[in-house]
Every structure is written in structure tokens, then in C-alpha cells.
Design an enzyme around this catalytic site. Structure first.
Site, PDB file in Angstrom:
ATOM      1  N   ASN A 125     -23.774  -7.351  -8.211  1.00  0.00           N
ATOM      2  CA  ASN A 125     -24.128  -6.279  -7.268  1.00  0.00           C
ATOM      3  C   ASN A 125     -25.411  -5.565  -7.683  1.00  0.00           C
ATOM      4  OD1 ASN A 125     -22.159  -6.827  -5.473  1.00  0.00           O
ATOM      5  ND2 ASN A 125     -20.873  -5.069  -5.912  1.00  0.00           N
ATOM      6  N   CYS A 153     -19.779  -0.485  -1.830  1.00  0.00           N
ATOM      7  CA  CYS A 153     -19.940  -1.203  -3.109  1.00  0.00           C
ATOM      8  C   CYS A 153     -21.271  -0.941  -3.804  1.00  0.00           C
ATOM      9  CB  CYS A 153     -19.765  -2.699  -2.893  1.00  0.00           C
ATOM     10  SG  CYS A 153     -18.106  -3.103  -2.347  1.00  0.00           S
ATOM     11  N   ASP A 170       0.857  -1.186   0.000  1.00  0.00           N
ATOM     12  CA  ASP A 170       0.000   0.000   0.000  1.00  0.00           C
ATOM     13  C   ASP A 170       0.893   1.235   0.000  1.00  0.00           C
ATOM     14  OD1 ASP A 170      -3.266   0.166   0.881  1.00  0.00           O
ATOM     15  OD2 ASP A 170      -2.112   2.028   0.844  1.00  0.00           O
ATOM     16  N   THR A 225     -11.960   1.882  -6.305  1.00  0.00           N
ATOM     17  CA  THR A 225     -12.463   2.534  -7.525  1.00  0.00           C
ATOM     18  C   THR A 225     -13.693   3.334  -7.127  1.00  0.00           C
ATOM     19  OG1 THR A 225     -13.672   0.489  -7.995  1.00  0.00           O
ATOM     20  CG2 THR A 225     -11.616   0.812  -9.181  1.00  0.00           C
ATOM     21  N   THR A 245     -13.463  -3.595  -8.513  1.00  0.00           N
ATOM     22  CA  THR A 245     -14.676  -3.510  -9.342  1.00  0.00           C
ATOM     23  C   THR A 245     -14.503  -2.356 -10.322  1.00  0.00           C
ATOM     24  OG1 THR A 245     -15.917  -4.299  -7.458  1.00  0.00           O
ATOM     25  CG2 THR A 245     -17.190  -3.288  -9.234  1.00  0.00           C
ATOM     26  N   LYS A 261     -19.171  -9.106 -11.916  1.00  0.00           N
ATOM     27  CA  LYS A 261     -19.171  -8.428 -10.617  1.00  0.00           C
ATOM     28  C   LYS A 261     -20.262  -7.353 -10.530  1.00  0.00           C
ATOM     29  CE  LYS A 261     -18.205  -6.942  -6.650  1.00  0.00           C
ATOM     30  NZ  LYS A 261     -17.020  -6.576  -5.943  1.00  0.00           N
TER      31      LYS A 261
END
Ligand code: UDX
Length: 468
Positions: A232, A284, A44, A100, A136, A228
């Protein structure tokens, strides 16, 4: 399906794995794959986060993860770094797990972090490797990542790209990574396919020892990316469907909790993700359905996803419904500038977007608490795990150290995240602390009759007022 064995470019017997981005997704994957026996490096750019992880502390709340982190650090299989050079030197397979978020200027996804991490990694690669997207993303991103890689690496290295979406749910993340209900990979070559299989062999082996099978779907880039967002979008639609039924129940005098149970017995419908309440939030579902619409519009299929706009609207209306109910219960009039709740004290129980998480991103609870405070109420918030994040996100609200502190002297109690502590609270005991016994059950998680018997004026979402 038979998979040719593949020798990882590093020469190690199993592919060495790197996870770039150690948020909820990347940190959980890094820790769980070390647990499955892989050598893992987590990366990171945030030095504080890496220092915490290296010191054995998970920077967020996720049940079971701390223990696994400490065990795997001790085994030497798991390390963390802030150096792209080390990542490039170490791993055979690089999983991109960066955020994202929704773009500041629209509904689409912001791909800045994907671009930065892939470009910086690619520049440092000195041997063959596979870069696998997990974040995503809008469909078409994997092809674009391939172009980025081509721009920053020597073609002789033959660095490849693949896409493998994740489906973990916060609160169940460890289980979802170790025992996923499917693995989806978007690949272009046999080599990428074999490397990904080798990188997930630990998951398949664990399943075999438990007499389970993990279905594997091997497909193209576009389908893998779409799986994905489609999943969702479906989940969000299911929640908004039942919340739309709650709206109808409210005007027709029905009970959405019974309706949900009754339709859920049909296996074609299923009873999961059919809980009416204040709707979905989190990092999300809300942003993913918006980004999906934006991308479909760009591609000329905007009409196909127009219903997702309605899904979003139903979801937002449920938040407004709580303010409406509060106004009614507190005997205030909804004026042209919105309700005036000045002089009232409201306890908001719950700040996280769902129980067993400290995540407050797009949390319905916190957004409702903010609206009530804006309407003039003196709002006191308590959450078992989400307080630190809530304070950062909404610094102007009042935060209390316990449920009893939050409800003491309240004119209204709003239960907005269904933590066990709130579900199991004793209405008689709480009734002695409040100024007036009024409760809004934003998650339909309380026993309405029990609360009514204890003298509370109860309001649920899409259900009639209880008769005592
Ligand atoms: C979701 C997907 O479930 C997961 O597969 C994907 O990888 C990431 O997005 P998550 O954001 O962790 O996971 O939360 P989820 O459990 O899906 O809940 C989302 C929201 O919907 C929460 O605010 C929850 O309270 C709400 N919800 C869920 C309902 O309002 N009703 C339901 O019946 C279920």
C-alpha cells in the site's frame, strides 16, 4: 511444493471457515469462499448487518456480490451469526477481518477490534483451530495475537495463529478474492501451513481449471504483516509521485497526462496507478501509510519512512488545488482567512473515493466539497452510489438525486470521482443547464477539447488549458 493432507479438527473433509467482521473485506471473503465450495460462517457484532446479509442483501455496493450472496445462502454453504459460541463451535479456520482504523489520538492503528474479536473467540474455543489475521496491522501484531490466544485458551487445545494479508480493491473485490494475483501466508508450523493451504485449495483449483497459477509466498509473521503495508505504501507513493509531477507541470506548462503515458510505457515503471488527480482516499491507503510511519518510528526506523510524510502532503495539496482553481475560475480573491465563495453555486460530481464503490471514507471528493462549502459556496453533491454514506459523513452538504439536478444553475461544476456517468456526460446538454460553463476536472477524466468546444472554461489537474 508438496503439502501433507491435513484432517480439519472438526472432522469435515475441507476446513470449515469463519470470517469475523463482515465489512467490505470479511463479507466479500465469506461470500466468495462459499462460492469456491467451502462451508462458511460470517460473524459480526452488528446485528443489523448480519440480518441484512442473512436476508440476501449486501450492506455496501460491490459489483457482482449480491448475486453470489443469494446463490450461496440458497445452497446452504453460507450462514451468518452474531454468536462467538457458534463461530467457535463451527469453524476450523477463523479469519480475522475486523477494521483497524487510525487511532483518534495519533497516526497509529487502533487494534481494539482485533483484540476484542480474538479474545472473545479464543474464550469459546473447545478444540484445535487456526486463527488467521487478515486485517491490515502494525508489524508485531501476530505475535501479540498469539499471546492473547495463549491467555484465553487451554494450551492442550494447541490453537495456532497465522497471518495472511489481503489485497482486494473495492470495485474489483470479487475478482480479487476468487482470482488473486498472489497469496501470502505467515506461518510458524507445518500444521498451520497445511491448514491454510487446504483453506485456499479452492482458489488454486479454480486457477488450474483456467490454466493460471496463483503464486504462494510462505513466510514468517513479520514479513507477512509488512507485505501488506509495503504494497500500500508503494501504491500511495506511485500516485503521489505522479501528482507531484502534476504540480511541476502546472508551473512549467507541461501536461501530466502525456507525461504519465510516456513514462508508463517503460515496463520498469508501468502505466497503472499513474493517474494524476485529486489523489488517493479510501479506508486503506491514507491510514495505512500513517500507521506504517508510526510503527516504524516506534521500532527505531522512522527515518526509513520519512518520505511517506511527503507522500501524504502531496496528496493533501491536490485537494487544496481544487479550491484554488475554483477561486480563480469564479473570480474571487484568496483572502487571509481563505477564499470567500459566498453567493456561488457549485456542483460536485462524485462523493465516493473512487468509482464503482459507495465508500466515502477519507474521500477526496467529499473533503473538497466540504472545504468549498466552508468557504461559503452553495454546494450540491451527486454520486451514483455513495449518497447514503455521504449524507451520514457530511450531513450539512446539499445532496441531489441526479447529475442534472446537481448541475442545474451551477456557476462551477467539479468532477471529482471518475464515474462513467460523468466521463460520458455530454458537455453541450450540461451546458444548457448551468448558470456558467466552468468545469474543474479533478480526475483528468473528461475530453478537455470537447468541453472547451462546447464553450466551457476547463481546468484539469497538471495539464494546460485546452485551446479550441
Ligand atoms: C487499496 C489497494 O489497491 C488494495 O490492494 C488494498 O488491499 C486496499 O487498498 P482500495 O482502497 O480499494 O485498495 O483503492 P485503490 O483502487 O487502490 O484506490 C485508492 C485511491 O487512489 C482512490 O481514491 C483512487 O481514486 C486513487 N488513485 C488510484 C489515484 O488517484 N490514481 C491512480 O492512478 C490510482
Amino acid at each position: 511444493m508438496a503439502f501433507p493432507t491435513v484432517t480439519p479438527p472438526s472432522g469435515a473433509p475441507r476446513p470449515r471457515l469463519a470470517f469475523l467482521g463482515t465489512g467490505y473485506l470479511g463479507a466479500t471473503y465469506a461470500i466468495c469462499f462459499a462460492e469456491l465450495g467451502y462451508e462458511v460462517l460470517g460473524f459480526d457484532v452488528d446485528e443489523a448487518k448480519i440480518a441484512k446479509l442473512s436476508g440476501g442483501e449486501v450492506p455496501f455496493h460491490e459489483p457482482g456480490l449480491d448475486e453470489l450472496l443469494r446463490g450461496n445462502l440458497a445452497s446452504g454453504r453460507l450462514r451468518f451469526t452474531t454468536s462467538y459460541e457458534q463461530v467457535a463451535d463451527f469453524a476450523d479456520v477463523h479469519f480475522i477481518c475486523v477494521g483497524t482504523p487510525q487511532r483518534a489520538d495519533g497516526m497509529g492503528a487502533d487494534l481494539t477490534y482485533v483484540e476484542t474479536s480474538v479474545s472473545n473467540l479464543a474464550r469459546h474455543l473447545r478444540r484445535r483451530a487456526l486463527i488467521v489475521g487478515k486485517s491490515t496491522v502494525p508489524v508485531g501484531t501476530a505475535e501479540w495475537v498469539e499471546q492473547l490466544v495463549a491467555k484465553h485458551t487451554d494450551p492442550a487445545l494447541e490453537v495456532e495463529v497465522a497471518w495472511s494479508p489481503e489485497f482486494l480493491q473495492e470495485g474489483f473485490a470479487v475478482e480479487d478474492v476468487l482470482r488473486p494475483n498472489r497469496i501470502v501466508v505467515g506461518v510458524k508450523t507445518d500444521w498451520a501451513n497445511s491448514m491454510l493451504y487446504a483453506s485456499h485449495k479452492g482458489v488454486f483449483d479454480l486457477a488450474a481449471t483456467e490454466d493460471r497459477e496463483v503464486p504462494l509466498v510462505v513466510t514468517d509473521f513479520a514479513t507477512a504483516e509488512l507485505v501488506k503495508v509495503a504494497a500500500n505504501a508503494f501504491l500511495a507513493t506511485k500516485i503521489s509521485f505522479i501528482n507531484a509531477m502534476a504540480e511541476v507541470c502546472e508551473v512549467a506548462g507541461g501536461d501530466v497526462t502525456q507525461l504519465s503515458k510516456a513514462i508508463g510505457y517503460d515496463p520498469r515503471i508501468g502505466n497503472r496507478f499513474l493517474q494524476a488527480g485529486v489523489g488517493f482516499g479510501g479506508g486503506c491507503l491514507p491510514k495505512d501509510i500513517r500507521a506504517f510511519q508510526a510503527r516504524a518510528q516506534e521500532l527505531g526506523a522512522g527515518e526509513a519512512l520519512r518520505f511517506l510524510h511527503e507522500v501524504d502532503l502531496v496528496n493533501q495539496r491536490r485537494r487544496t488545488r481544487v479550491t484554488q482553481l475554483a477561486t480563480e475560475l469564479l473570480g474571487r480573491l484568496p483572502g487571509p482567512a481563505g477564499p470567500d465563495l459566498a453567493g456561488t453555486r457549485i456542483a460536485v460530481l462524485g462523493a465516493a473515493f473512487k468509482p464503482n464503490s459507495d465508500d466515502v471514507r477519507d474521500s477526496p471528493s467529499l473533503s473538497i466539497a466540504n472545504t468549498l462549502a466552508k468557504a461559503g459556496a452553495d454546494v450540491h453533491v451527486y454520486d451514483p452510489q455513495g449518497m447514503a454514506n455521504a449524507r451520514l459523513a457530511r450531513p450539512k452538504l446539499n445532496y441531489e438525486e441526479s447529475m442534472t439536478d446537481a448541475v442545474t444553475g451551477a456557476d462551477l461544476v467539479c468532477v471529482l470521482t471518475e464515474w462513467a456517468e460523468f466521463r460520458n456526460a455530454d458537455p453541450v446538454t450540461l451546458g444548457e443547464l448551468v448558470n456558467a460553463r466552468r468545469v474543474i476536472d479533478g480526475r483528468n477524466c473528461l475530453d478537455a477539447t470537447l468541453w472547451a468546444r462546447a464553450g466551457w472554461e476547463y481546468r484539469g489537474m497538471g495539464r494546460p488549458n485546452p485551446s479550441v
